[in-house]
Every structure is written in structure tokens, then in C-alpha cells.
Design an enzyme around this catalytic site. Sequence first.
Site, mmCIF file in Angstrom:
data_model
loop_
_atom_site.group_PDB
_atom_site.id
_atom_site.type_symbol
_atom_site.label_atom_id
_atom_site.label_comp_id
_atom_site.label_asym_id
_atom_site.label_seq_id
_atom_site.Cartn_x
_atom_site.Cartn_y
_atom_site.Cartn_z
ATOM 1 N N MET A 256 0.835 -1.202 0.000
ATOM 2 C CA MET A 256 0.000 0.000 0.000
ATOM 3 C C MET A 256 0.876 1.261 0.000
ATOM 4 S SD MET A 256 -3.611 -0.605 1.443
ATOM 5 C CE MET A 256 -3.659 -0.586 3.196
ATOM 6 N N CYS A 257 1.351 1.683 1.142
ATOM 7 C CA CYS A 257 2.064 2.939 1.336
ATOM 8 C C CYS A 257 1.112 4.134 1.270
ATOM 9 C CB CYS A 257 3.187 3.182 0.324
ATOM 10 S SG CYS A 257 4.510 1.979 0.400
ATOM 11 N N GLY A 258 1.461 5.164 1.994
ATOM 12 C CA GLY A 258 0.656 6.382 1.980
ATOM 13 C C GLY A 258 1.519 7.580 1.621
ATOM 14 N N ARG B 57 -1.875 2.628 6.117
ATOM 15 C CA ARG B 57 -1.439 2.242 4.776
ATOM 16 C C ARG B 57 0.043 1.882 4.765
ATOM 17 N NH1 ARG B 57 -4.606 3.339 0.409
ATOM 18 N NH2 ARG B 57 -2.764 3.018 -0.859
ATOM 19 N N THR C 241 4.276 7.123 4.407
ATOM 20 C CA THR C 241 4.204 5.995 5.337
ATOM 21 C C THR C 241 4.394 4.742 4.496
ATOM 22 O OG1 THR C 241 1.795 5.859 5.105
ATOM 23 C CG2 THR C 241 2.651 7.180 6.936
#
Lengths: 232, 302
Positions: free
Chosen positions: B1-3, B32, B148
Site C-alpha cells: 500500500m504505502c501512503g 497504509r 508511510t
Amino acid sequence: MNVAEITAGRLDLAQLGLRQVNSVMQTAPAGESFTITNSNGAHAIAAGLRSAIRVEVLGHAGYYCAGMNQEATVLVQGTVGVGVAENMMSGRVEVAGRAGQAAGATAHGGLLLVGGDAAARCGISLKGGDIVVRGSVGHASAFMAQSGRLVVLGDAGPGLGDSIYEARLYVRGSVSDLGADCVEKQMLEEHSYELRELLLRAGISGVGASEFRRYGSARTLYHWHPDNVGVV
Amino acid sequence: MCGIAGLFAKTVEIEQQLGRLIAEMMEQLADRGPDSAGLALYREPVSIGAKLSLLCSTDHVEWTELSRRMAADIGDAEVIVDHGQHAILRVATDADVARTWLSEHVVDIAVVGSGQSIELHKRVGRPEAMLADCGIRNLGATHGLGHTRMATESRVTTAGSHPFSTGEDLCLVHNGSLSNHNRLRRELQREGVSFATENDSEVAAGYLTWKLRDGATLDQALESALEDLDGFYTFAVGTRDGFAVLRDPIACKPAVMAETDGWVAIASEYRAIAQLPGASDAEVWEPEPARIYSWSHAAVPQ
């Protein structure tokens, strides 16, 4: 939990939390109305509704808003993220603003109305639902759409209707390019009629059916063909 | 995911609150990417010399002692932020001179960012601790870019945390995964670009560094990236004056943008934008695939 607030049909998402808000609406009898405040882009607002209730979201919603909807009418006064009305079975979902990707994906029934643009993959794998977009749709819209109708008042991005089955597409503006096996088709009276009926249901006036072009499947990908062997 | 969270102030009021606002954006995106967090803030530009964001791969460094040694050799150097493993130093000389000095005199210390304005913070784990420990909420800035991380392509380390530096006052955050990063890394290494990790996003940063070093504008470098990078990405690139956003042509990775009279924001999800002042009345849209969006203070009438 403030019972009086819920009775009055006002659901404060910040106060009650998503699970409780959705649970109240999922168990409500037909005819009730709810207003959701402090939506703040939360995901899965009004997902899984099962009766003819009316829901108004006073703000922006996140992913999968009104997913799997049955019979309910859901109005979102802002924008929505990915997958609004995904797998809708029936009912009506209206978004005042723009919609993220995969709006109305796999919808089996009901009507999704997007007031602004819908991003990529609008109506992907549509299975019988109807989608009306006042603005434009992004790339790969109606990809592998099986049945139902997609009406776009603006333009369509690249790869419209790639590998489409029997869904019918009506676009008023330009189409960047058509996907594999999607072709422009003649607008017969029956198509003009269903388009007028859809625009009427969507509450859109001042736009004539003759302004649209119709697109659908050339049906060349339906069956195995020896010429396609070895084609990647 | 990552944000991804990016915020660009259009007014002095927003600049004063920018640290707090972007911290709140990052916290919304913690789910995320709970593996590591990083933030680049553009603030208080120095007119002479440069700011260096440093990261030590071992336990602890006496940053003040280090700055004294640097000062004795290459001119004034001062610790302006000391957070144990990472620190921000202000030096009176060029960033390159300081970089060379560091490479010759210390081990285990990497320059993760440098420029007139950029201050880079990164840490393993969820963002809350980093944001609190570094006092981010009290900092003003003209713009900032946070990340993130949910690690997929390489180990969870502080060095592998975004943002990655791509040049003076430039940095990159990435949501997605690149599939041709190993081959591209080897090609870039032949061109003299060095890498600190096995991370795919660092290769994207290295790619942009290489293009920019060869004289390309940021827009040109991003245009080339569309051709040369294979994989999924939503990129946000921080620049001295603003930031740019680019999504791959398939656009599988999410991005939402919003704008008011006070700010422009990019985030992976709208909920990160929702609590910004005036967000409910903001213009909100999903950036189109393969299109470069950029904002610059140089272009915004104040």
C-alpha cells in the site's frame, strides 16, 4: 450513543463510528431517512444497505461508498473515492461531485449517477447496472462489461469497452480510443428510447439522445479461434 | 500500500501551521504504511551554504562534536536538529564540499538530503512516534512531503524509508512497486549514481537525479520516467518551490488532490485531507494517469 440523534435520522460518523452507523442503516426498515455528518472521507459508508431507505451523506466519502447496495437511495453531497456503488444490486446512488476509479464496478442492477467526472475503470465488469456520468470517464471504462448501460455526457478516456460483452455504451463527447473488440454501433430507435429513459431517470434534461454515439461488442473475441493461437 | 501526503501552503497562515497539518495527514495514512515513516519539510531557507539531513546507520552520534570537526576543516557548521540517529546540520560551505568531507572523515553516516530549505526526517515504524519525537507539529514550512511505508521490495530500514533525495532540495516519495529496478539500478550505477539500499523507490529517485544532473528540467525528467520506469507508481516530488505529482499510465495506485485558496494537497486517500482547514469546500479530484501536475511558490501570486 445518542439514541435521540439516531431516531431523528442524523448519524454523526465522528461520534458513532462507521460500524454503528452502517449497522443502524443496514437494519432500518424501508421508508426511513438518514443524514450522515462528519463523513470526512471515511471508507465503506452506507455499504451493504438492504432496504428502501434514503441516505444523504453531507460531505466527501472514501472507498466503496454504498457498495453492494440493494434498494436504498444514497446521495453523496461531495466526492467519492474508489469503487462507489461497487456490486450494487438495486436502488440508486447519486454522487454530486467527482468519483474515483472503478465507479459502479460489477454492478448487477440499480442506477449510479455521477455529477462530475468518474476516473479510470468506470463500470468495469458491469453486470446489469446502469451508470450515468455527467462529466467524463477515465481509461479502461466498461472493461469486460457484460450487461447494463454506461452513459457518459462528457468524454471517454483510452481503451473504452475493452473486451466488452453485451453492455451498451453511450458517449456524448469524444472517445480517446476504443479497446479491443469494442466498436461504434448504429443508434436504432430502441437504443434512442432506452437512452431517453435513462436520462429521464437520472433527472437530466436539455440533452437529446441524438447527441450520443453508441458503442458495443464486435463479438469477435467470444469464441476460440485458431488464428489467435500463439498471440500474446 | 504505502501512503503519500503532500501539502503546499498558499498563505502565511497555512505556512505557520504546516508541520501540524502534515503530521495529521500522515497519521491518517499510518494504516497504509506502518513499516516506516518519513517527512521532508521545506522551511527557513539558508541564504549562504546549505542544510544537510544526516542519517547514522549505527546507534548514536555526537552530532555537535561532528559539527565542530567539520567547522575546523571546512568552515562554519552547526547542528540545528538532533534526533539521535538523524540530525540536520547547517553548513556555511556548499553541500558538495560537506558531503566530500563526510565521506572522507566518517563512516556509517549518510547524507539523505541537502539543499537550502529541505529538512528530512525518517524513522522505522508508524509515523506517530517520529512526528512527536521530532516536534514536527511546532514547525512551520512552505510545503512538505510525507510518506508511510508498507515494505514490499526491500527490507524495513531507516535508510529504506522515503523520501529519497534526488538532488539539492529535491526528494521523492513513492506508492507502488517498480519491476525493472534491478536492471535500471545497474545502468544508473554505470552512470555514476550511487545507491544505499536495495529499494526500488531509491532507483526511481536515482533515475531522476541522473536526468536532472544531465540538465533535464523536472518535467522533462518525469516525462522520461514514464518511458523508462516499468511498474506501478504514484510519485510525489518535492522541489525547492513546491511539488510535482505523477501517476503511471495504468494508475493502479491511488491519489487524490484537493485545492483551496489556502493550500494544495495530495494524498493517497481523501481522509488524510479531510481535516485540513476548509477541506469540505475544497476542489477535490483524482489526478489523471501519466499527467504531470506541479505547484510552485514561484508561480503562485501571493
